[in-house]
Design a protein around this motif. Structure first.
Motif, PDB file in Angstrom:
ATOM      1  N   ASP A 170      -0.875  -5.165  -0.884  1.00 18.36           N
ATOM      2  CA  ASP A 170      -1.243  -5.729   0.417  1.00 18.36           C
ATOM      3  C   ASP A 170      -2.627  -6.384   0.358  1.00 18.36           C
ATOM      4  OD1 ASP A 170       1.139  -4.926   1.551  1.00 18.36           O
ATOM      5  OD2 ASP A 170       0.299  -3.112   2.466  1.00 18.36           O
ATOM      6  N   ARG A 224       3.133   5.292  -5.263  1.00 15.86           N
ATOM      7  CA  ARG A 224       3.775   4.226  -4.473  1.00 15.86           C
ATOM      8  C   ARG A 224       2.845   3.744  -3.365  1.00 15.86           C
ATOM      9  NH1 ARG A 224       8.229   6.656  -3.214  1.00 15.86           N
ATOM     10  NH2 ARG A 224       9.394   5.818  -4.962  1.00 15.86           N
ATOM     11  N   GLU A 228       1.211   0.019  -3.126  1.00 11.29           N
ATOM     12  CA  GLU A 228       1.499  -0.799  -1.949  1.00 11.29           C
ATOM     13  C   GLU A 228       0.204  -1.263  -1.275  1.00 11.29           C
ATOM     14  OE1 GLU A 228       4.049   1.637   0.442  1.00 11.29           O
ATOM     15  OE2 GLU A 228       5.851   1.072  -0.699  1.00 11.29           O
TER      16      GLU A 228
END
Length: 77
Positions: A38, A30, A34
């Motif tokens: 980003d 995760r 992420e």
């Protein structure tokens, strides 16, 4: 469709998760995804800040990019 590169370590974690049904690295996966998302958003904002059709759009994307990067207003041009 564009291609996306990820770290080899993240790829191996994804393989283990999907093929071997290992749930022990879910948090690492995760976090890695992420970070990649980003980075992709930042890249897209930067690209738009350079290639948008009008000066107002370029400025809008430039400000959003700098905000997401955490650059303080006092340090901007």
């Amino acid at each position: 469709m564009k291609q996306v590169q990820i770290l080899q370590e993240l790829f191996v974690l994804l393989i283990h998760y999907h093929l071997m049904e290992g749930d022990s690295n879910v948090d690492e996966i995760r976090i890695g995804l992420e970070k990649k998302l980003d980075a992709m958003v930042l890249h897209e904002l930067y690209e738009k800040s350079k290639t948008a059709s009008t000066e107002a759009e370029r400025e809008k994307f430039r400000k959003e990019y700098l905000d997401r990067k955490g650059i303080p207003d006092s340090f901007r041009w």
